[in-house]
Design an enzyme around this catalytic site. Sequence first.
Site, PDB file in Angstrom:
ATOM      1  CG  HIS A  80     -43.713 -22.870 -13.239  1.00 27.31           C
ATOM      2  ND1 HIS A  80     -43.890 -24.136 -12.783  1.00 27.31           N
ATOM      3  CD2 HIS A  80     -44.365 -22.118 -11.609  1.00 27.31           C
ATOM      4  CE1 HIS A  80     -44.189 -24.411 -11.708  1.00 27.31           C
ATOM      5  NE2 HIS A  80     -44.563 -23.204 -11.135  1.00 27.31           N
ATOM      6  CG  ASP A 110     -67.317 -37.032 -31.744  1.00 23.63           C
ATOM      7  OD1 ASP A 110     -67.001 -35.606 -31.228  1.00 23.63           O
ATOM      8  OD2 ASP A 110     -66.026 -37.327 -32.898  1.00 23.63           O
ATOM      9  CD1 TRP A 145     -49.539 -16.236 -11.727  1.00 18.67           C
ATOM     10  CD2 TRP A 145     -50.834 -16.285 -13.083  1.00 18.67           C
ATOM     11  NE1 TRP A 145     -50.918 -16.685 -10.778  1.00 18.67           N
ATOM     12  CE2 TRP A 145     -51.957 -16.734 -12.159  1.00 18.67           C
ATOM     13  CE3 TRP A 145     -52.139 -16.379 -14.150  1.00 18.67           C
ATOM     14  CZ2 TRP A 145     -52.766 -16.587 -11.827  1.00 18.67           C
ATOM     15  CZ3 TRP A 145     -53.469 -16.376 -14.115  1.00 18.67           C
ATOM     16  CH2 TRP A 145     -53.354 -16.402 -13.005  1.00 18.67           C
ATOM     17  CB  SER A 174     -58.352 -22.905 -27.241  1.00 17.13           C
ATOM     18  OG  SER A 174     -58.340 -23.971 -25.953  1.00 17.13           O
ATOM     19  CB  SER A 175     -60.435 -22.196 -22.704  1.00 20.76           C
ATOM     20  OG  SER A 175     -59.013 -21.871 -22.367  1.00 20.76           O
ATOM     21  CG  HIS A 258     -61.572 -16.844  -7.197  1.00 25.21           C
ATOM     22  ND1 HIS A 258     -60.458 -16.227  -6.619  1.00 25.21           N
ATOM     23  CD2 HIS A 258     -62.192 -17.622  -7.006  1.00 25.21           C
ATOM     24  CE1 HIS A 258     -61.023 -18.059  -5.316  1.00 25.21           C
ATOM     25  NE2 HIS A 258     -61.536 -18.451  -5.825  1.00 25.21           N
ATOM     26  CD  GLU A 260     -57.582 -20.291 -15.965  1.00 24.52           C
ATOM     27  OE1 GLU A 260     -59.256 -20.267 -16.591  1.00 24.52           O
ATOM     28  OE2 GLU A 260     -56.884 -21.140 -16.128  1.00 24.52           O
ATOM     29  CE1 TYR A 262     -62.738 -22.183  -5.561  1.00 26.06           C
ATOM     30  CE2 TYR A 262     -63.070 -19.900  -6.587  1.00 26.06           C
ATOM     31  CZ  TYR A 262     -63.197 -21.052  -5.631  1.00 26.06           C
ATOM     32  OH  TYR A 262     -62.957 -20.633  -4.268  1.00 26.06           O
ATOM     33  CB  SER A 273     -66.931 -37.525  -7.838  1.00 26.30           C
ATOM     34  OG  SER A 273     -66.738 -36.488  -6.973  1.00 26.30           O
ATOM     35  CG  HIS A 307     -60.550 -13.170  -2.094  1.00 24.50           C
ATOM     36  ND1 HIS A 307     -61.318 -14.718  -2.152  1.00 24.50           N
ATOM     37  CD2 HIS A 307     -59.647 -13.872  -3.588  1.00 24.50           C
ATOM     38  CE1 HIS A 307     -61.025 -15.431  -2.971  1.00 24.50           C
ATOM     39  NE2 HIS A 307     -59.619 -15.136  -3.739  1.00 24.50           N
ATOM     40  CG  HIS A 308     -57.193 -13.062  -6.029  1.00 20.87           C
ATOM     41  ND1 HIS A 308     -56.308 -14.017  -6.290  1.00 20.87           N
ATOM     42  CD2 HIS A 308     -58.067 -13.604  -5.981  1.00 20.87           C
ATOM     43  CE1 HIS A 308     -56.989 -14.740  -6.066  1.00 20.87           C
ATOM     44  NE2 HIS A 308     -58.251 -14.975  -6.082  1.00 20.87           N
ATOM     45  CB  THR A 333     -64.895 -26.509  -0.156  1.00 18.78           C
ATOM     46  OG1 THR A 333     -65.195 -25.711  -1.166  1.00 18.78           O
ATOM     47  CG2 THR A 333     -63.287 -26.768  -0.730  1.00 18.78           C
ATOM     48  CE  LYS A 336     -66.635 -31.390  -5.331  1.00 17.44           C
ATOM     49  NZ  LYS A 336     -68.237 -31.986  -6.222  1.00 17.44           N
ATOM     50  NE  ARG A 455     -46.286 -14.949  -5.290  1.00 18.25           N
ATOM     51  CZ  ARG A 455     -47.573 -15.156  -5.976  1.00 18.25           C
ATOM     52  NH1 ARG A 455     -48.748 -14.538  -5.592  1.00 18.25           N
ATOM     53  NH2 ARG A 455     -47.499 -16.005  -7.272  1.00 18.25           N
TER      54      ARG A 455
END
Lengths: 531, 314
Positions: A80, A110, A145, A174-175, A258, A260, A262, A273, A307-308, A333, A336, A455
């Site tokens: 998931h 293009d 994950w 790919s990324s 991390h 990731e 963002y 926006s 922080h994880h 943040t 924004k 969890r």
Amino acid sequence: MSYATTIDHVHNADHPTGWRRWVLSTNHKDIGTMYIIFGAFGALFGSTLSLLIRLQLAHPHGTLLSGGEFQIYNIVITAHGLLMIFFFVMPVLIGGFGNWFVPLMIGAPDMAFPRLNNISFWLLIPSLVLLTLSIVVGSGAGTGWTFYPPLSSIGHPDAAVDFMLVSLHLAGASSILGAINFITTIFNMRAPGMTMHKAPLFVWGILVTAFLLLLAVPVLAGAITMLLTDRGFGTSFFEPAGGGDPLLFQHLFWFFGHPEVYIMILPAFGVISQVISTFARKPVFGYLGMAYAMVSIGVIGFVVWAHHMFTVGMDVNANAYFTAATLIIAVPTGIKIFSWIATMWGGSLTFETPMLYAIGFIILFVIGGVTGVTLANGGVDISLHDTYFVVAHFHYVLSMGALFGIFAGFYYWFPKMTGKMIPEWMGNIHFWITFVGVNLIFFPMHFLGLAGMPRRIPDYPDAYSGWNYIASLGALLTFAGAIYFALIVYYGFKWGKKAPSNPWGPGATTLEWTLPSPPPFHTFETQPHVS
Amino acid sequence: MRGLQTIDSFLQDFSGLLCAHNACPRESEELPVPRLKAGAKDCKDPKGPKQSRKRLHLFLTLIFSFVPYLAHADHPKPWQMYYQDPVTPVMDHLYDFHTLLLCIEGTIVLIVGALLIYVIIRFRASKNAAPSKVAHNTLLEVIWTAIPVLILVFIAFPSFKLLYMMDVTPKADLTIKAIGNQWYWTYEYPDHNIRFDSNIVPEDQLKSGQFRLLEVDNRVIVPTHTNIRIITTSSDVLHSWAVPAFGVKRDSVPGRLNETWFHVKKEGVYYGQCSELCGVKHGFMPIVVEAVTKAQFEQWLVSKKNPAQTPSGG
């Protein structure tokens, strides 16, 4: 006469048909479309798994996913997470909307490297195949994950985890290729007059995202490779018995992981926006602040990874640093959020479906943001780490942040991409179903987490059953909303009214609205000029 | 110290406000939990920072008072919405700090929500046909950058205080080693040569009053009012030793010794669960700590040292 024939011939060569049009595509719109369709499959797959999770947890004693002593449950939560991140949010927001609208918004014909664009997409197919295999091969990959070793090394001896890791290698390649393409395109192919400081914020969002991908994903690739060699070739990077360190993996993983998060939210920021500016009929308030807020979120996003890891036993000064650095992210943040509200302030607001999703995004992202401030504090995080509070937090910023951004963008650009309108009332109903559904799922999880529910557990002490039941009801509602959404899209294609080139009125000022809906196969063959 | 004073002064102001608005003593009669009654009493006599903190708990309790079961427990309760009852000094501070955060963050969410609602009503197209063209205001942008910075600085001081308080183990009177295994805990009391395994009690063997998925066959026994050092490690994959009521959660990592500490103030049985995914039975390796008086603890030590009872003490 012969001249006309030549033109015709050239035109045909530029517009391949049949399977060649798609498999060999070098057209940013077609590739974008394929990304969106691919992402829709990923979403269907991933959200079906999430429904299974919620059904398993609807009552204590759940037996739905109890196969292999609940290994099935662990496989489902793993798949998931990976599906939603790598095969839904990223393909749709970056590959889909990014491919479709970055060239259109900057007036480019293009992407800079069309063939690279093609391989970026097609790498995802074997990647998804391998991920699917990791579910069914052997006893499956039930690592979460985050696939921390030693659970993902000695804890999963058969090939399933290898399939998963190679799958992520391909998705990562790919990324990276996609990121190179976007950076090159945005830096070099803007129409004359469009300076970076005139580029739409969606373009800025994709640009910052591309840099994050380019810098973060190779670190993941390194970690995956080390894990693969630990598993298959007798190295011991992460194996304490051979002098390695399981925490090294966590540092490498989160150095990618991390940024990731963002990567998933910055393109959504860009979409929001555009949508708010369009339906407020006002330019974005504090444009430069908005653009550089995204840049600073991207930069700071690279220095907060641990922080994880507040519970792993790091030095207290390191914990203090990561607390402080993480808190700082709340500032851009906040800029924004306030700028979006200020954009609406004094505007002439209408509430078409994209706007509803954008407003829903703001309030729910604020909730997810403030729980992020809670979790940023290394001390408080001790009580909440690995509880449902964390699950609630990151689903508020992803399942409501990124997902609402995707829906806002989808309803916003559907007329442009397909030339068809979706009836507003249909989209409105979809918004309310989704809004109520996701809040029902995830708000009670804050309570579960505070009360101490860990969890990733397949069954829980009976006291947690009440809120879990509510969450599962929310999941049913949200899933019903997803099915309804599929019907809306079908309706739109089949019976939707023909869309004008700009269905949203004077607020839609970006270049894609100057083109017909749907745009011709090739656009901006002569460069537009931006004043 | 400074950080705590900051919370205290904030809470004092805040709770003064609350007492004025809520008839605390009357409301509190419905609240069954002693901790909260104490808070209610303080309302008449607003003095020390301790009391005013408790009054904040009362405020939260009032907010959540439609809930039949309140947050205070050493084990989770149905429909619980907040932390379990803190029983260590660390968890006391953590609880208070989180409550402070919740108030600040709740206020922020309410402000943003109110702004959105105002904007939606005031500036909808039917009310405001001509959109303004204002696209920046430097002063406004500086303000909404600076105010969050100030709020974060205000948060950071108590946050660091809590962090460092958790980290520094006071002189420990007792050391316990918790070793994670797939899927049970092994405990060692190195000072007393005690070692035993602690396995979940299967559902069909539960006695009445025991909690499913939370009960173990051999509990960790600790004395109250004692500084206890916990050392965690693992024999296989990652696990995490966690007891919510203590404010303790420490990963057990193979090849590493991690250390944390707690000091239980109240006798009782405290429940936790493994908090790092460790394989198929991750949800089935609970942690139970029973805090007893020092005298009872000495008795337990004697009974445990009986060699017949420590077959697994390798």
